[in-house]
Scaffold this motif. Structure first.
Motif, PDB file in Angstrom:
ATOM      1  N   ALA A   1       0.832  -1.209   0.000  1.00 40.26           N
ATOM      2  CA  ALA A   1       0.000   0.000   0.000  1.00 40.26           C
ATOM      3  C   ALA A   1       0.864   1.256   0.000  1.00 40.26           C
ATOM      4  CB  ALA A   1      -0.932  -0.008   1.211  1.00 40.26           C
ATOM      5  N   ILE A   2       1.970   1.241   0.750  1.00 41.04           N
ATOM      6  CA  ILE A   2       2.883   2.383   0.768  1.00 41.04           C
ATOM      7  C   ILE A   2       3.426   2.624  -0.633  1.00 41.04           C
ATOM      8  CG2 ILE A   2       5.140   3.187   1.592  1.00 41.04           C
ATOM      9  CD1 ILE A   2       4.446   1.733   4.284  1.00 41.04           C
ATOM     10  N   ARG A   3       3.839   1.559  -1.292  1.00 49.46           N
ATOM     11  CA  ARG A   3       4.378   1.705  -2.652  1.00 49.46           C
ATOM     12  C   ARG A   3       3.318   2.231  -3.611  1.00 49.46           C
ATOM     13  NH1 ARG A   3       7.666  -2.785  -5.099  1.00 49.46           N
ATOM     14  NH2 ARG A   3       8.762  -1.039  -6.062  1.00 49.46           N
ATOM     15  N   GLU A   4       2.069   1.828  -3.435  1.00 45.66           N
ATOM     16  CA  GLU A   4       0.988   2.323  -4.281  1.00 45.66           C
ATOM     17  C   GLU A   4       0.734   3.813  -4.040  1.00 45.66           C
ATOM     18  OE1 GLU A   4      -0.621   0.807  -6.849  1.00 45.66           O
ATOM     19  OE2 GLU A   4       0.886  -0.750  -6.523  1.00 45.66           O
ATOM     20  N   LEU A   5       0.887   4.274  -2.793  1.00 49.92           N
ATOM     21  CA  LEU A   5       0.742   5.703  -2.504  1.00 49.92           C
ATOM     22  C   LEU A   5       1.870   6.510  -3.136  1.00 49.92           C
ATOM     23  CD1 LEU A   5      -0.247   5.562   1.275  1.00 49.92           C
ATOM     24  CD2 LEU A   5      -1.668   6.464  -0.580  1.00 49.92           C
ATOM     25  N   VAL A   6       3.085   5.946  -3.126  1.00 50.18           N
ATOM     26  CA  VAL A   6       4.262   6.648  -3.630  1.00 50.18           C
ATOM     27  C   VAL A   6       4.323   6.642  -5.155  1.00 50.18           C
ATOM     28  CG1 VAL A   6       6.791   6.572  -3.716  1.00 50.18           C
ATOM     29  CG2 VAL A   6       5.597   6.291  -1.528  1.00 50.18           C
ATOM     30  N   ARG A   7       3.860   5.572  -5.792  1.00 52.64           N
ATOM     31  CA  ARG A   7       4.019   5.403  -7.242  1.00 52.64           C
ATOM     32  C   ARG A   7       3.578   6.619  -8.060  1.00 52.64           C
ATOM     33  NH1 ARG A   7       2.454   0.496  -7.763  1.00 52.64           N
ATOM     34  NH2 ARG A   7       4.570  -0.276  -7.799  1.00 52.64           N
ATOM     35  N   PRO A   8       2.357   7.136  -7.898  1.00 55.97           N
ATOM     36  CA  PRO A   8       1.977   8.289  -8.729  1.00 55.97           C
ATOM     37  C   PRO A   8       2.811   9.539  -8.429  1.00 55.97           C
ATOM     38  CG  PRO A   8       0.233   7.755  -7.157  1.00 55.97           C
ATOM     39  CD  PRO A   8       1.245   6.664  -7.069  1.00 55.97           C
ATOM     40  N   LEU A   9       3.226   9.697  -7.194  1.00 50.28           N
ATOM     41  CA  LEU A   9       4.060  10.847  -6.836  1.00 50.28           C
ATOM     42  C   LEU A   9       5.460  10.707  -7.416  1.00 50.28           C
ATOM     43  CD1 LEU A   9       2.834  11.208  -3.163  1.00 50.28           C
ATOM     44  CD2 LEU A   9       2.257  12.686  -5.105  1.00 50.28           C
ATOM     45  N   ALA A  10       5.947   9.491  -7.506  1.00 47.24           N
ATOM     46  CA  ALA A  10       7.250   9.249  -8.134  1.00 47.24           C
ATOM     47  C   ALA A  10       7.157   9.511  -9.641  1.00 47.24           C
ATOM     48  CB  ALA A  10       7.721   7.832  -7.854  1.00 47.24           C
ATOM     49  N   GLU A  11       6.050   9.109 -10.251  1.00 48.50           N
ATOM     50  CA  GLU A  11       5.858   9.359 -11.679  1.00 48.50           C
ATOM     51  C   GLU A  11       5.814  10.854 -11.981  1.00 48.50           C
ATOM     52  OE1 GLU A  11       2.329   7.124 -12.596  1.00 48.50           O
ATOM     53  OE2 GLU A  11       3.410   5.205 -12.519  1.00 48.50           O
ATOM     54  N   GLU A  12       5.313  11.650 -11.024  1.00 48.20           N
ATOM     55  CA  GLU A  12       5.268  13.105 -11.184  1.00 48.20           C
ATOM     56  C   GLU A  12       6.566  13.766 -10.710  1.00 48.20           C
ATOM     57  OE1 GLU A  12       1.860  14.623  -9.128  1.00 48.20           O
ATOM     58  OE2 GLU A  12       0.534  13.176 -10.087  1.00 48.20           O
ATOM     59  N   ARG A  13       7.516  12.960 -10.253  1.00 47.16           N
ATOM     60  CA  ARG A  13       8.814  13.422  -9.754  1.00 47.16           C
ATOM     61  C   ARG A  13       8.681  14.300  -8.517  1.00 47.16           C
ATOM     62  NH1 ARG A  13      13.292  12.877 -12.587  1.00 47.16           N
ATOM     63  NH2 ARG A  13      14.024  14.969 -12.096  1.00 47.16           N
ATOM     64  N   VAL A  14       7.688  13.966  -7.685  1.00 46.43           N
ATOM     65  CA  VAL A  14       7.489  14.642  -6.408  1.00 46.43           C
ATOM     66  C   VAL A  14       8.227  13.882  -5.307  1.00 46.43           C
ATOM     67  CG1 VAL A  14       5.764  15.276  -4.676  1.00 46.43           C
ATOM     68  CG2 VAL A  14       5.307  15.660  -7.114  1.00 46.43           C
ATOM     69  N   LEU A  15       8.184  12.566  -5.366  1.00 45.46           N
ATOM     70  CA  LEU A  15       8.922  11.697  -4.450  1.00 45.46           C
ATOM     71  C   LEU A  15       9.804  10.768  -5.267  1.00 45.46           C
ATOM     72  CD1 LEU A  15       6.219  10.495  -1.869  1.00 45.46           C
ATOM     73  CD2 LEU A  15       8.000  12.193  -1.503  1.00 45.46           C
ATOM     74  N   LEU A  16      10.856  10.282  -4.636  1.00 46.24           N
ATOM     75  CA  LEU A  16      11.693   9.283  -5.291  1.00 46.24           C
ATOM     76  C   LEU A  16      11.117   7.903  -5.046  1.00 46.24           C
ATOM     77  CD1 LEU A  16      15.249  10.587  -4.377  1.00 46.24           C
ATOM     78  CD2 LEU A  16      14.073  10.779  -6.566  1.00 46.24           C
ATOM     79  N   ASP A  17      11.038   7.103  -6.088  1.00 42.69           N
ATOM     80  CA  ASP A  17      10.596   5.723  -5.936  1.00 42.69           C
ATOM     81  C   ASP A  17      11.758   4.907  -5.393  1.00 42.69           C
ATOM     82  OD1 ASP A  17       8.800   3.679  -5.969  1.00 42.69           O
ATOM     83  OD2 ASP A  17       8.865   3.355  -8.127  1.00 42.69           O
ATOM     84  N   LYS A  18      11.434   3.877  -4.652  1.00 39.00           N
ATOM     85  CA  LYS A  18      12.462   3.032  -4.059  1.00 39.00           C
ATOM     86  C   LYS A  18      12.109   1.578  -4.340  1.00 39.00           C
ATOM     87  CE  LYS A  18      12.948   6.382  -0.378  1.00 39.00           C
ATOM     88  NZ  LYS A  18      12.385   6.777   0.891  1.00 39.00           N
ATOM     89  N   HIS A  19      13.115   0.740  -4.260  1.00 37.19           N
ATOM     90  CA  HIS A  19      12.882  -0.688  -4.408  1.00 37.19           C
ATOM     91  C   HIS A  19      12.108  -1.214  -3.201  1.00 37.19           C
ATOM     92  CE1 HIS A  19      15.475  -0.954  -7.886  1.00 37.19           C
ATOM     93  NE2 HIS A  19      16.408  -0.273  -7.232  1.00 37.19           N
ATOM     94  N   ALA A  20      11.371  -2.282  -3.403  1.00 40.05           N
ATOM     95  CA  ALA A  20      10.580  -2.874  -2.321  1.00 40.05           C
ATOM     96  C   ALA A  20      11.438  -3.176  -1.100  1.00 40.05           C
ATOM     97  CB  ALA A  20       9.874  -4.135  -2.810  1.00 40.05           C
TER      98      ALA A  20
ATOM     99  N   LEU B   1       6.345  11.122   3.020  1.00 40.64           N
ATOM    100  CA  LEU B   1       5.036  11.550   3.493  1.00 40.64           C
ATOM    101  C   LEU B   1       4.127  11.659   2.276  1.00 40.64           C
ATOM    102  CD1 LEU B   1       3.313  12.400   5.875  1.00 40.64           C
ATOM    103  CD2 LEU B   1       4.161  14.735   5.579  1.00 40.64           C
ATOM    104  N   ALA B   2       3.125  10.811   2.234  1.00 40.91           N
ATOM    105  CA  ALA B   2       2.236  10.747   1.067  1.00 40.91           C
ATOM    106  C   ALA B   2       0.808  10.473   1.518  1.00 40.91           C
ATOM    107  CB  ALA B   2       2.697   9.641   0.116  1.00 40.91           C
ATOM    108  N   VAL B   3      -0.144  11.072   0.796  1.00 39.65           N
ATOM    109  CA  VAL B   3      -1.566  10.874   1.054  1.00 39.65           C
ATOM    110  C   VAL B   3      -2.234  10.582  -0.280  1.00 39.65           C
ATOM    111  CG1 VAL B   3      -3.702  11.989   1.861  1.00 39.65           C
ATOM    112  CG2 VAL B   3      -1.540  12.391   3.075  1.00 39.65           C
ATOM    113  N   SER B   4      -3.186   9.665  -0.284  1.00 40.36           N
ATOM    114  CA  SER B   4      -3.888   9.333  -1.525  1.00 40.36           C
ATOM    115  C   SER B   4      -4.607  10.566  -2.054  1.00 40.36           C
ATOM    116  CB  SER B   4      -4.887   8.194  -1.297  1.00 40.36           C
ATOM    117  OG  SER B   4      -6.003   8.655  -0.558  1.00 40.36           O
ATOM    118  N   ARG B   5      -4.723  10.643  -3.365  1.00 35.12           N
ATOM    119  CA  ARG B   5      -5.375  11.800  -3.992  1.00 35.12           C
ATOM    120  C   ARG B   5      -6.786  12.012  -3.471  1.00 35.12           C
ATOM    121  NH1 ARG B   5      -1.994  13.362  -7.861  1.00 35.12           N
ATOM    122  NH2 ARG B   5      -0.835  11.829  -9.057  1.00 35.12           N
TER     123      ARG B   5
END
Length: 172
Positions: free
Chosen positions: A22-41, A79-83
């Protein structure tokens, strides 16, 4: 500006390994927008003890972590919150818990890299230039393998601030 209160019953709790997806799912769209860095599991699994998650009706709708950098300083990370829950107080509720965690760890300062400057200002952070640690601590931190520590130190090899975010600090 008044802080929003969560619109529904928000439960903030320590993360478990079962929350990593779930954390990775919250981060994924923000990483795609280059707001957060994506990380490996594996990085998320290693950091589970640092994370808190926010739930509404059993669904993880937010996350955030406190990562200790040194004796007196820690970083607010991921720190991420769902849209669907933005602007409803979930992030502020999470931040309150993260600040409490940082105090429990014994740090006196909290650092973050963010685009959400207004949000962090509402929570007592101020933009900074230069280093937040003295030269001796800086030299010790250079030994860390953590890329987040390299970002904190503003090292060119990890950036040069590829996201363009703002360095902020809060005194506890």
């Amino acid at each position: 500006m008044a802080r929003h209160r969560p619109s529904r019953d928000v439960i903030v709790r320590r993360a478990t390994t079962h929350d990593v997806k779930a954390i990775r799912e919250l981060v994924r769209p923000l990483a795609e927008e280059r707001v957060l860095l994506d990380k490996h599991a594996v990085t998320y699994y290693e950091a589970v003890p640092e994370f808190r998650v926010a739930e509404i009706d059993g669904e993880v709708v937010g996350c955030g972590a406190v990562h200790v950098l040194w004796q007196d300083v820690a970083e607010i990370r991921t720190l991420a919150v769902s849209r669907d829950h933005l602007g409803k107080g979930v992030g502020g509720h999470l931040m309150d818990y993260l600040i409490t965690d940082a105090r429990t760890y014994g740090v006196r300062r909290l650092f973050c890299l963010t685009f959400e400057i207004d949000f962090f200002v509402r929570h007592g952070f101020e933009a900074i230039d230069g280093q937040a640690v003295d030269q001796d601590v800086y030299q010790e931190l250079l030994r860390s393998y953590d890329e987040g520590v390299a970002e904190f130190l503003d090292l060119e090899w990890v950036k040069p601030n590829t996201l363009g975010n703002t360095r902020m600090l809060r005194q506890l």
